[in-house]
Write an enzyme that holds these catalytic residues in place. Structure first.
Site, PDB file in Angstrom:
ATOM      1  N   GLY A  12       0.842  -1.190   0.000  1.00 20.35           N
ATOM      2  CA  GLY A  12       0.000   0.000   0.000  1.00 20.35           C
ATOM      3  C   GLY A  12       0.879   1.241   0.000  1.00 20.35           C
ATOM      4  N   ASP A  13       0.258   2.411  -0.005  1.00 22.43           N
ATOM      5  CA  ASP A  13       0.985   3.695   0.045  1.00 22.43           C
ATOM      6  C   ASP A  13       1.851   3.930  -1.189  1.00 22.43           C
ATOM      7  OD1 ASP A  13       0.066   3.930   2.786  1.00 22.43           O
ATOM      8  OD2 ASP A  13       1.711   2.601   3.343  1.00 22.43           O
ATOM      9  N   LYS A  16      -1.411   5.364  -5.502  1.00 23.56           N
ATOM     10  CA  LYS A  16      -2.534   5.040  -6.395  1.00 23.56           C
ATOM     11  C   LYS A  16      -3.515   6.198  -6.533  1.00 23.56           C
ATOM     12  CE  LYS A  16      -3.489   1.510  -3.825  1.00 23.56           C
ATOM     13  NZ  LYS A  16      -2.299   1.589  -2.935  1.00 23.56           N
ATOM     14  N   ASN A  38      -9.885   2.187   5.931  1.00 24.79           N
ATOM     15  CA  ASN A  38      -8.640   1.775   6.579  1.00 24.79           C
ATOM     16  C   ASN A  38      -7.392   2.176   5.811  1.00 24.79           C
ATOM     17  OD1 ASN A  38      -9.739  -0.152   4.709  1.00 24.79           O
ATOM     18  ND2 ASN A  38      -8.162  -1.606   5.310  1.00 24.79           N
ATOM     19  N   HIS A  41      -6.046   7.669   0.222  1.00 22.93           N
ATOM     20  CA  HIS A  41      -5.404   8.065  -1.026  1.00 22.93           C
ATOM     21  C   HIS A  41      -5.246   9.579  -1.014  1.00 22.93           C
ATOM     22  CE1 HIS A  41      -6.549   4.202  -3.424  1.00 22.93           C
ATOM     23  NE2 HIS A  41      -5.720   3.996  -2.427  1.00 22.93           N
ATOM     24  N   THR A 128      -5.700  -0.535  11.650  1.00 24.27           N
ATOM     25  CA  THR A 128      -6.034   0.889  11.708  1.00 24.27           C
ATOM     26  C   THR A 128      -7.215   1.151  12.637  1.00 24.27           C
ATOM     27  OG1 THR A 128      -7.505   0.667   9.806  1.00 24.27           O
ATOM     28  CG2 THR A 128      -5.219   1.298   9.364  1.00 24.27           C
ATOM     29  N   THR A 303      -3.839   6.877   9.539  1.00 29.71           N
ATOM     30  CA  THR A 303      -3.494   6.842  10.962  1.00 29.71           C
ATOM     31  C   THR A 303      -2.537   7.944  11.377  1.00 29.71           C
ATOM     32  OG1 THR A 303      -1.606   5.385  10.559  1.00 29.71           O
ATOM     33  CG2 THR A 303      -3.746   4.332  10.946  1.00 29.71           C
ATOM     34  N   ASP A 335      12.025  11.113  -7.658  1.00 31.78           N
ATOM     35  CA  ASP A 335      12.699  12.354  -7.268  1.00 31.78           C
ATOM     36  C   ASP A 335      13.153  12.354  -5.816  1.00 31.78           C
ATOM     37  OD1 ASP A 335       9.731  12.450  -7.063  1.00 31.78           O
ATOM     38  OD2 ASP A 335      10.137  14.302  -5.969  1.00 31.78           O
TER      39      ASP A 335
END
Length: 404
Positions: A12-13, A16, A38, A41, A128, A303, A335
């Site tokens: 995740g993270d 997207k 939970n 984006h 979460t 969170t 970057d």
């Protein structure tokens, strides 16, 4: 017509939301098909910076119909908070449809989630505490409440009378908490659902009609392949499938309809929550990468927890890309690495002295150590570069090594 799934390769993270937001300008529909509040984006636009937990990332485009599909865990408190925030910050009013077959996160789902994490203490799964595991457990047990039930108090009561005896045993016997009131839950749901009527529809019919009309549809996934309950880092997974293949189930569209699967991965690794993370970077080096990463540091959009960070993990990413069935891969946040003299890439794992290039499971994953190849850094800010050929040669070499 183009139907595109946007999913994550990793924990995740990956970015997207940003990719969905950028592609939504040409979309007719953006669909959330699984998960709940939970994960967040992050979208940055002229209206500001937004962390969307339930609303699809197309809500800022008046041309887009945003859909919360049957596979989503609908938390009405979060839903209204996010819609109200859009209004307060003068964002355009979104076109939004909510499936009548989506199920609702109930107050005791959140409570049970939090109490169980407290009980597990140091052995917890890093939840979460948004009620996701209890919600999907009730969905499997067939004691959940659908959006279509919200206008039928008798039907809600019947479902709650099935569900609450077992919940009360957990509340009082395991957690030492008070029993719950059916009437209070119904009153709360009735209040929250009063405004919902105009958004509710049969989204399956809506999307099938859109397919027939050759509309462009984005299917926005949540979390990443390594959090999938079947294929991920069990037991540190989420409770609904995070794979592009599940978009057909969660959105209610035919399996053959998805023509493109865009899988997003970062140029380094990050992770919120517990579980195996082979390339995790501890100490000052990890702290610096965390502070430089993301949009304003690597902190969870839901969170606020500091994300665990590490070097790019080609073993895990190859596994995630394969599971997702990627037709295209987005490499985000290149970057961020511009401050480094050298950049390690994990190209294999050492598992008890054996070099492994396929993502392992169980104890083998627990003991895996990263095997690194080091690439030279480019020591410059590339954040404003928009053409690949304009990147420094070292940056292009890094990207091409990741691709290989």
């Amino acid at each position: 017509m183009m139907i595109t799934a946007i999913t994550g390769a990793n924990w995740g993270d990956e970015g997207k939301g940003k990719i969905t937001d950028s592609l939504a300008v040409d979309a007719d529909f953006v669909v959330r098909f699984q998960g709940g509040a939970n994960a967040g984006h992050t979208v940055i636009n002229p209206h500001g910076k937004f962390a969307l937990h339930l609303l699809p990332s197309g809500v800022f485009y008046p041309n887009v119909t945003n859909v919360i599909a049957p596979g989503v865990a609908l938390d009405l408190d979060v839903f209204w908070d996010e819609l109200d925030e859009l209004q307060q910050r003068n964002a355009p009013e979104p076109k939004l449809k909510v499936s009548d077959r989506a199920q609702v996160v109930l107050p005791y789902h959140r409570l049970l989630d939090g109490y169980e994490e407290e009980r597990l203490a140091g052995a917890s799964f890093g939840s979460t505490k948004r009620g996701i595991a209890p919600f999907y457990a009730d969905k499997a047990l067939k004691v959940g409440i659908r959006v279509s039930d919200l206008t039928d108090p008798d039907r809600m009561r019947n479902q709650l009378e099935r569900a609450l005896p077992a919940k009360d045993i957990l509340m009082t016997g395991l957690y030492g908490k008070d029993r719950m009131s059916i009437d209070a839950i119904i009153d709360s749901l009735t209040t929250l659902s009063t405004r919902l009527t105009s958004y509710i529809c049969d989204t399956t019919v809506l999307l099938h009609d859109a397919i027939k009309a050759d509309k462009n549809i984005l299917l926005e996934g949540q979390l990443g392949a390594l959090r999938d309950p079947e294929h991920g880092i069990h037991p540190f997974t989420t409770s609904s499938s995070t794979l592009a293949g599940y978009a057909c189930v969660g959105a209610g569209i035919p399996p053959y309809a998805i023509e493109k699967v865009i899988v997003v991965t970062k140029a380094y690794s990050s992770c919120v929550g517990a579980g195996p993370f082979v390339t995790e970077l501890p100490g000052a080096d990890g702290d610096e990468l965390r502070e430089r990463g993301g949009d304003a540091g690597e902190y969870g959009a839901t969170t606020g927890r500091p994300r665990r960070v590490g070097w790019f993990d080609a073993v895990a990413t190859k596994y995630g890309v394969r599971l997702q069935g990627a037709t295209d891969v987005v490499l985000s946040l290149v970057d961020v690495l511009g401050y480094l003299d050298e950049i390690p890439i994990c190209t294999a794992y050492d598992v008890n002295g054996e070099t492994v290039t396929d993502f392992p499971v169980g104890r083998a994953l627990d003991v895996a150590k990263p095997v690194y190849e080091t690439m030279p850094g480019w020591k410059s800010d590339v954040s404003e570069i928009r053409e690949y050929d304009e990147l420094p040669s070292a940056a292009r070499d890094y990207v091409e090594k990741v691709e290989s």
